[in-house]
Write a protein that holds these residues in place. Sequence first.
Motif, PDB file in Angstrom:
ATOM      1  N   GLY A  25     -10.883  -1.219 -97.435  1.00  0.00           N
ATOM      2  CA  GLY A  25     -11.345  -2.138 -96.397  1.00  0.00           C
ATOM      3  C   GLY A  25     -12.826  -2.384 -96.476  1.00  0.00           C
ATOM      4  O   GLY A  25     -13.447  -2.289 -97.541  1.00  0.00           O
ATOM      5  N   LEU A  26     -13.403  -2.688 -95.308  1.00  0.00           N
ATOM      6  CA  LEU A  26     -14.818  -3.023 -95.210  1.00  0.00           C
ATOM      7  C   LEU A  26     -15.492  -2.142 -94.164  1.00  0.00           C
ATOM      8  O   LEU A  26     -14.996  -2.025 -93.042  1.00  0.00           O
ATOM      9  N   LEU A  27     -16.620  -1.558 -94.524  1.00  0.00           N
ATOM     10  CA  LEU A  27     -17.448  -0.874 -93.538  1.00  0.00           C
ATOM     11  C   LEU A  27     -18.354  -1.915 -92.902  1.00  0.00           C
ATOM     12  O   LEU A  27     -18.978  -2.714 -93.599  1.00  0.00           O
ATOM     13  N   CYS A  28     -18.433  -1.905 -91.586  1.00  0.00           N
ATOM     14  CA  CYS A  28     -19.217  -2.902 -90.848  1.00  0.00           C
ATOM     15  C   CYS A  28     -20.453  -2.293 -90.194  1.00  0.00           C
ATOM     16  O   CYS A  28     -21.112  -2.959 -89.404  1.00  0.00           O
ATOM     17  N   LEU A  29     -20.753  -1.027 -90.481  1.00  0.00           N
ATOM     18  CA  LEU A  29     -21.856  -0.331 -89.838  1.00  0.00           C
ATOM     19  C   LEU A  29     -22.834   0.204 -90.875  1.00  0.00           C
ATOM     20  O   LEU A  29     -22.456   0.557 -91.980  1.00  0.00           O
ATOM     21  N   ARG A  30     -24.102   0.298 -90.479  1.00  0.00           N
ATOM     22  CA  ARG A  30     -25.089   0.997 -91.311  1.00  0.00           C
ATOM     23  C   ARG A  30     -25.803   2.017 -90.423  1.00  0.00           C
ATOM     24  O   ARG A  30     -25.815   1.893 -89.212  1.00  0.00           O
ATOM     25  N   ALA A  31     -26.400   3.006 -91.053  1.00  0.00           N
ATOM     26  CA  ALA A  31     -27.064   4.091 -90.326  1.00  0.00           C
ATOM     27  C   ALA A  31     -26.119   4.636 -89.257  1.00  0.00           C
ATOM     28  O   ALA A  31     -26.508   4.931 -88.145  1.00  0.00           O
ATOM     29  N   ASP A  32     -24.861   4.744 -89.640  1.00  0.00           N
ATOM     30  CA  ASP A  32     -23.884   5.140 -88.625  1.00  0.00           C
ATOM     31  C   ASP A  32     -23.737   6.650 -88.531  1.00  0.00           C
ATOM     32  O   ASP A  32     -24.168   7.391 -89.402  1.00  0.00           O
ATOM     33  N   HIS A  33     -23.119   7.051 -87.445  1.00  0.00           N
ATOM     34  CA  HIS A  33     -22.817   8.451 -87.188  1.00  0.00           C
ATOM     35  C   HIS A  33     -21.326   8.562 -86.922  1.00  0.00           C
ATOM     36  O   HIS A  33     -20.746   7.719 -86.245  1.00  0.00           O
ATOM     37  N   THR A  34     -20.734   9.603 -87.438  1.00  0.00           N
ATOM     38  CA  THR A  34     -19.351   9.909 -87.108  1.00  0.00           C
ATOM     39  C   THR A  34     -19.392  10.847 -85.911  1.00  0.00           C
ATOM     40  O   THR A  34     -20.080  11.854 -85.941  1.00  0.00           O
ATOM     41  N   PHE A  35     -18.686  10.493 -84.838  1.00  0.00           N
ATOM     42  CA  PHE A  35     -18.809  11.300 -83.629  1.00  0.00           C
ATOM     43  C   PHE A  35     -17.492  11.786 -83.074  1.00  0.00           C
ATOM     44  O   PHE A  35     -17.432  12.278 -81.965  1.00  0.00           O
ATOM     45  N   HIS A  39     -10.188   1.054 -92.871  1.00  0.00           N
ATOM     46  CA  HIS A  39     -11.032   0.930 -91.684  1.00  0.00           C
ATOM     47  C   HIS A  39     -10.480  -0.136 -90.749  1.00  0.00           C
ATOM     48  O   HIS A  39      -9.883  -1.110 -91.186  1.00  0.00           O
ATOM     49  N   THR A  40     -10.719   0.070 -89.451  1.00  0.00           N
ATOM     50  CA  THR A  40     -10.414  -0.973 -88.472  1.00  0.00           C
ATOM     51  C   THR A  40     -11.505  -2.033 -88.546  1.00  0.00           C
ATOM     52  O   THR A  40     -12.495  -1.871 -89.254  1.00  0.00           O
ATOM     53  N   ASN A  41     -11.345  -3.066 -87.755  1.00  0.00           N
ATOM     54  CA  ASN A  41     -12.425  -4.019 -87.525  1.00  0.00           C
ATOM     55  C   ASN A  41     -13.548  -3.320 -86.772  1.00  0.00           C
ATOM     56  O   ASN A  41     -13.340  -2.253 -86.204  1.00  0.00           O
ATOM     57  N   GLY A  42     -14.719  -3.891 -86.783  1.00  0.00           N
ATOM     58  CA  GLY A  42     -15.816  -3.372 -85.979  1.00  0.00           C
ATOM     59  C   GLY A  42     -15.847  -4.062 -84.620  1.00  0.00           C
ATOM     60  O   GLY A  42     -15.404  -5.206 -84.497  1.00  0.00           O
ATOM     61  N   VAL A  43     -16.341  -3.381 -83.610  1.00  0.00           N
ATOM     62  CA  VAL A  43     -16.510  -3.949 -82.273  1.00  0.00           C
ATOM     63  C   VAL A  43     -17.974  -3.765 -81.864  1.00  0.00           C
ATOM     64  O   VAL A  43     -18.479  -2.647 -81.860  1.00  0.00           O
ATOM     65  N   ARG A  44     -18.633  -4.879 -81.545  1.00  0.00           N
ATOM     66  CA  ARG A  44     -20.040  -4.856 -81.124  1.00  0.00           C
ATOM     67  C   ARG A  44     -20.106  -4.838 -79.602  1.00  0.00           C
ATOM     68  O   ARG A  44     -19.412  -5.596 -78.927  1.00  0.00           O
ATOM     69  N   VAL A  45     -20.978  -3.974 -79.059  1.00  0.00           N
ATOM     70  CA  VAL A  45     -21.133  -3.841 -77.609  1.00  0.00           C
ATOM     71  C   VAL A  45     -22.609  -3.921 -77.265  1.00  0.00           C
ATOM     72  O   VAL A  45     -23.429  -3.215 -77.866  1.00  0.00           O
ATOM     73  N   THR A  46     -22.953  -4.782 -76.299  1.00  0.00           N
ATOM     74  CA  THR A  46     -24.312  -4.833 -75.755  1.00  0.00           C
ATOM     75  C   THR A  46     -24.291  -4.046 -74.451  1.00  0.00           C
ATOM     76  O   THR A  46     -23.589  -4.416 -73.502  1.00  0.00           O
ATOM     77  N   PRO A  94     -23.767  -6.566 -92.697  1.00  0.00           N
ATOM     78  CA  PRO A  94     -22.750  -7.344 -93.414  1.00  0.00           C
ATOM     79  C   PRO A  94     -21.691  -6.398 -93.982  1.00  0.00           C
ATOM     80  O   PRO A  94     -22.020  -5.304 -94.465  1.00  0.00           O
ATOM     81  N   PRO A  95     -20.442  -6.780 -93.900  1.00  0.00           N
ATOM     82  CA  PRO A  95     -19.365  -5.903 -94.363  1.00  0.00           C
ATOM     83  C   PRO A  95     -19.560  -5.477 -95.821  1.00  0.00           C
ATOM     84  O   PRO A  95     -19.908  -6.280 -96.678  1.00  0.00           O
ATOM     85  N   THR A  96     -19.330  -4.188 -96.072  1.00  0.00           N
ATOM     86  CA  THR A  96     -19.460  -3.609 -97.407  1.00  0.00           C
ATOM     87  C   THR A  96     -18.109  -3.059 -97.832  1.00  0.00           C
ATOM     88  O   THR A  96     -17.522  -2.254 -97.101  1.00  0.00           O
ATOM     89  N   PRO A  97     -17.595  -3.472 -98.988  1.00  0.00           N
ATOM     90  CA  PRO A  97     -16.316  -2.925 -99.443  1.00  0.00           C
ATOM     91  C   PRO A  97     -16.399  -1.403 -99.607  1.00  0.00           C
ATOM     92  O   PRO A  97     -17.366  -0.882-100.171  1.00  0.00           O
ATOM     93  N   PHE A  98     -15.409  -0.725 -99.058  1.00  0.00           N
ATOM     94  CA  PHE A  98     -15.307   0.723 -99.196  1.00  0.00           C
ATOM     95  C   PHE A  98     -13.854   1.113 -98.996  1.00  0.00           C
ATOM     96  O   PHE A  98     -13.254   0.755 -97.983  1.00  0.00           O
ATOM     97  N   GLY A  99     -13.285   1.834 -99.939  1.00  0.00           N
ATOM     98  CA  GLY A  99     -11.875   2.176 -99.849  1.00  0.00           C
ATOM     99  C   GLY A  99     -11.048   0.911 -99.920  1.00  0.00           C
ATOM    100  O   GLY A  99     -11.300   0.035-100.738  1.00  0.00           O
TER     101      GLY A  99
END
Length: 132
Positions: free
Chosen positions: A56-66, A122-129, A49-54
């Motif tokens: 905008g909203l962070l849409c990821l958890r346990a994420d990695h910056t790559f 932040h941009t929107n999040g994009v989900r990919v299967t 679930p989106p979390t306010p940060f800065g």
Amino acid sequence: PGAVGASVPRAAALAAAGTSSVSADDLWFEARWLPTYTPVLWRIGDETPPTPFGDGLLCLRADHTFGAVISDGQGVTGLGPGLILLVQLLLPPEAWIHAGQVRSFQCSYRDPAGPCGSGVNHTNGVRVTFVP
């Protein structure tokens, strides 16, 4: 184009093109409507679930910056194709992408003139299967 690092009048957007095939590795992303010539961090993780940060909203958890790049003079940056290989080169094995996984992507960027004055957005999040 506006001044270097100037905020833009609309939210930055992330879009994907290509396929989600791990073997083809032809997926690519484009982030646009970013401030010009500003640092952009590419993130991968599990959707949450989106979390306010800065500003905008962070849409990821346990994420990695790559990846960290600079947006161009039009406020655009892209990543891919070759995303699967890039993730394997830059991130630990638990972050690698495999067929059957659902992963989300998002960009965070410097926005010194943003609406809330935090300096980051932040941009929107994009989900990919991913498929074989």
